[in-house]
Design a protein around this motif. Structure first.
Motif, PDB file in Angstrom:
ATOM      1  N   LEU A 198      24.051 -53.669 -10.166  1.00  0.00           N
ATOM      2  CA  LEU A 198      22.712 -53.106 -10.091  1.00  0.00           C
ATOM      3  C   LEU A 198      22.111 -52.936 -11.481  1.00  0.00           C
ATOM      4  N   SER A 199      20.813 -52.656 -11.528  1.00  0.00           N
ATOM      5  CA  SER A 199      20.110 -52.634 -12.818  1.00  0.00           C
ATOM      6  C   SER A 199      20.578 -51.514 -13.752  1.00  0.00           C
ATOM      7  N   ASP A 200      21.244 -50.485 -13.208  1.00  0.00           N
ATOM      8  CA  ASP A 200      21.750 -49.403 -14.062  1.00  0.00           C
ATOM      9  C   ASP A 200      23.164 -49.671 -14.548  1.00  0.00           C
ATOM     10  N   GLY A 201      23.723 -50.812 -14.175  1.00  0.00           N
ATOM     11  CA  GLY A 201      25.079 -51.150 -14.583  1.00  0.00           C
ATOM     12  C   GLY A 201      26.130 -50.813 -13.543  1.00  0.00           C
ATOM     13  N   THR A 202      25.749 -50.150 -12.458  1.00  0.00           N
ATOM     14  CA  THR A 202      26.689 -49.837 -11.384  1.00  0.00           C
ATOM     15  C   THR A 202      27.155 -51.130 -10.715  1.00  0.00           C
ATOM     16  N   GLU A 221      14.279 -44.651 -15.060  1.00  0.00           N
ATOM     17  CA  GLU A 221      15.143 -43.878 -15.947  1.00  0.00           C
ATOM     18  C   GLU A 221      14.931 -42.382 -15.777  1.00  0.00           C
ATOM     19  N   GLY A 222      16.034 -41.655 -15.594  1.00  0.00           N
ATOM     20  CA  GLY A 222      15.986 -40.211 -15.477  1.00  0.00           C
ATOM     21  C   GLY A 222      15.817 -39.701 -14.065  1.00  0.00           C
ATOM     22  N   GLU A 223      15.464 -40.570 -13.132  1.00  0.00           N
ATOM     23  CA  GLU A 223      15.274 -40.143 -11.744  1.00  0.00           C
ATOM     24  C   GLU A 223      16.504 -40.495 -10.899  1.00  0.00           C
ATOM     25  N   LEU A 224      16.640 -39.828  -9.772  1.00  0.00           N
ATOM     26  CA  LEU A 224      17.771 -40.046  -8.874  1.00  0.00           C
ATOM     27  C   LEU A 224      17.945 -41.527  -8.564  1.00  0.00           C
ATOM     28  N   ARG A 225      19.166 -42.000  -8.717  1.00  0.00           N
ATOM     29  CA  ARG A 225      19.491 -43.388  -8.379  1.00  0.00           C
ATOM     30  C   ARG A 225      20.106 -43.380  -6.972  1.00  0.00           C
ATOM     31  N   GLN A 226      19.424 -43.998  -6.034  1.00  0.00           N
ATOM     32  CA  GLN A 226      19.895 -43.941  -4.647  1.00  0.00           C
ATOM     33  C   GLN A 226      19.937 -45.322  -4.009  1.00  0.00           C
ATOM     34  N   VAL A 227      21.051 -45.594  -3.314  1.00  0.00           N
ATOM     35  CA  VAL A 227      21.203 -46.832  -2.551  1.00  0.00           C
ATOM     36  C   VAL A 227      21.662 -46.445  -1.152  1.00  0.00           C
ATOM     37  N   GLU A 228      21.577 -47.387  -0.236  1.00  0.00           N
ATOM     38  CA  GLU A 228      22.007 -47.121   1.137  1.00  0.00           C
ATOM     39  C   GLU A 228      23.001 -48.181   1.597  1.00  0.00           C
ATOM     40  N   PRO A 273      27.869 -43.992 -15.421  1.00  0.00           N
ATOM     41  CA  PRO A 273      27.792 -42.539 -15.608  1.00  0.00           C
ATOM     42  C   PRO A 273      26.367 -42.018 -15.782  1.00  0.00           C
ATOM     43  N   SER A 274      26.121 -40.815 -15.275  1.00  0.00           N
ATOM     44  CA  SER A 274      24.800 -40.191 -15.409  1.00  0.00           C
ATOM     45  C   SER A 274      24.457 -39.924 -16.860  1.00  0.00           C
ATOM     46  N   SER A 275      25.494 -39.771 -17.706  1.00  0.00           N
ATOM     47  CA  SER A 275      25.259 -39.513 -19.128  1.00  0.00           C
ATOM     48  C   SER A 275      24.544 -40.677 -19.811  1.00  0.00           C
ATOM     49  N   GLU A 276      24.605 -41.833 -19.211  1.00  0.00           N
ATOM     50  CA  GLU A 276      23.942 -43.007 -19.786  1.00  0.00           C
ATOM     51  C   GLU A 276      22.543 -43.208 -19.213  1.00  0.00           C
ATOM     52  N   HIS A 277      22.124 -42.282 -18.328  1.00  0.00           N
ATOM     53  CA  HIS A 277      20.824 -42.431 -17.660  1.00  0.00           C
ATOM     54  C   HIS A 277      20.066 -41.106 -17.613  1.00  0.00           C
ATOM     55  N   ASN A 278      20.092 -40.413 -18.750  1.00  0.00           N
ATOM     56  CA  ASN A 278      19.371 -39.141 -18.873  1.00  0.00           C
ATOM     57  C   ASN A 278      19.744 -38.154 -17.779  1.00  0.00           C
ATOM     58  N   GLY A 279      21.017 -38.142 -17.392  1.00  0.00           N
ATOM     59  CA  GLY A 279      21.503 -37.189 -16.402  1.00  0.00           C
ATOM     60  C   GLY A 279      21.204 -37.536 -14.963  1.00  0.00           C
TER      61      GLY A 279
END
Length: 386
Positions: A186-190, A208-215, A227-233
């Motif tokens: 995924l685009s966040d590296g997951t 960036e910074g908003e909840l990352r959600q998939v289904e 990790p959330s630390s790499e995406h502003n929490g």
């Protein structure tokens, strides 16, 4: 024993070891102190209790060591030749010694199998269907290259690049058919590995910074979350029918098939919370939750993580699984229909470690050879277990 060596031994036993794997394993086993560790691992993990009391058990392990030494002597002669990868096929013999069973039915008398082999059924492979925001569909399979504004696929995986846009993202669906599997980054590296008969809905990029959600719409998927630390929490959440899994950065597996009333979530590392019916359940590493969606009840147990996620590594690892559950797994991977002539056989159990690249005939023969079934009939992608 180091996890890396553990994995190499398992790969060797399941015919999936590469030239490099065999080199590392051969060098490690040269150390006399490692030889005993190796023997103990094979005996405690892959030989059944009755075999442990059988004098032949020690012979089996010694023969395995001899086989590895022989293969090692061929490494330098063959490692530059494509045919080398087939050298490890010798370990097929070992399947008949490390695979075992237990039954709740009466002991079956030996009988010759009745096998009707009309067509060859190939193991599953990397393939999927990508549904874009406009509803158009793209078939992803080996040799079929595909590219969008922020995604690339070589037909065996699809990779999404990060996007700095702040606007609402489009959603894609990745659908894996029976007889398939697929990997998506995924685009966040997951990273997500999807098993047969599964579907994942996800945004083409995360804000960036908003909840990352998939289904996970249905099926089974293994997540290695950035990790959330790499995406502003920003937290990461996986939703599917009846539950939500929230993580900060971790690895876990979710099994939620359409034809099953139980949803299994297995935590490999990190920490997750599972939301269901306005309640929360936390998991620690090596724990698995079992949510019964009919009863709205959840239970948690410690499990052998490898047995739960081995599908991702190209291995079937069955431990204390009923024949009915095993056949569900095989039916999805080989895209076959399975029926039982005797319903009581569904309760029979079989334990073993098998390679996903084996033919369905080989796997059925192994199960049959230990008396779990008397016969089976294979015809037109249908298997009748007898």
């Amino acid at each position: 024993m180091a996890k890396k060596i553990e994995k190499l031994i398992i790969k060797y036993l399941t015919n999936s070891a590469t030239v490099t794997d065999l080199d590392v394993l051969s060098k490690w086993i040269e150390d006399p102190s490692n030889k005993k560790v190796f023997k103990d691992f094979v005996q405690t993990q892959y030989v059944i209790n009755y075999s442990m009391n059988d004098p032949e058990a020690k012979v089996v392990v010694e023969n395995l060591l001899k086989t590895i030494r022989k293969e090692k002597s061929l490494v330098f002669q063959l490692k530059r030749q494509p045919i080398y990868k087939y050298v490890v096929a010798a370990s097929v013999i070992l399947f008949l010694t490390i695979t075992f069973f237990w039954k709740k039915t009466n002991k079956l008398e030996p009988n010759e199998p009745t096998i009707v082999n009309v067509n060859i059924i190939e193991p599953g492979t990397d393939k999927a269907t990508l549904t874009l925001e406009d509803g158009s569909q793209v078939v992803l399979e080996k040799g079929a290259f595909f590219k969008t504004q922020n995604a690339n696929s070589n037909g065996e995986e699809i990779i999404y690049e990060a996007n700095t846009q702040k606007t609402k993202s489009a959603y894609n669906f990745l659908t894996i058919p029976r007889g398939g599997q697929f990997y998506v980054k995924l685009s966040d590296g997951t990273q997500v590995w999807l098993n047969s008969d599964s579907q994942l809905k996800y945004p083409t990029y995360f804000i960036e910074g908003e909840l990352r959600q998939v289904e996970l719409v249905y099926g089974e998927a293994y997540f290695d979350v950035s990790p959330s630390s790499e995406h502003n929490g920003a937290k990461f959440k996986v939703v599917n029918r009846s539950q939500e899994v929230e993580v900060l950065g971790t690895e876990f597996n979710i099994k939620a098939y359409k034809d099953e009333v139980n949803i299994y979530t297995t935590l490999v590392e990190g920490k997750v919370s599972i939301g269901y019916n306005n309640k929360k359940q936390y998991l620690n590493p090596s724990q698995q939750s079992n949510l019964n969606i009919e009863e709205n009840q959840i239970s948690v147990a410690s499990v052998n993580v490898y047995n739960e996620i081995s599908w991702k590594e190209g291995v079937f690892s069955f431990r204390k699984k009923s024949l009915e559950d095993i056949m569900k797994v095989l039916s999805r991977w080989y895209d076959i229909d399975v029926s039982f002539e005797n319903p009581e056989l569904k309760k029979a159990g079989f334990n073993g470690v098998l390679g996903k690249d084996q033919s369905i005939e080989d796997i059925l023969e192994i199960i049959k050879s230990f008396g779990v079934i008397k016969e089976y009939e294979l015809k037109n992608r249908k298997v009748v277990v007898k």
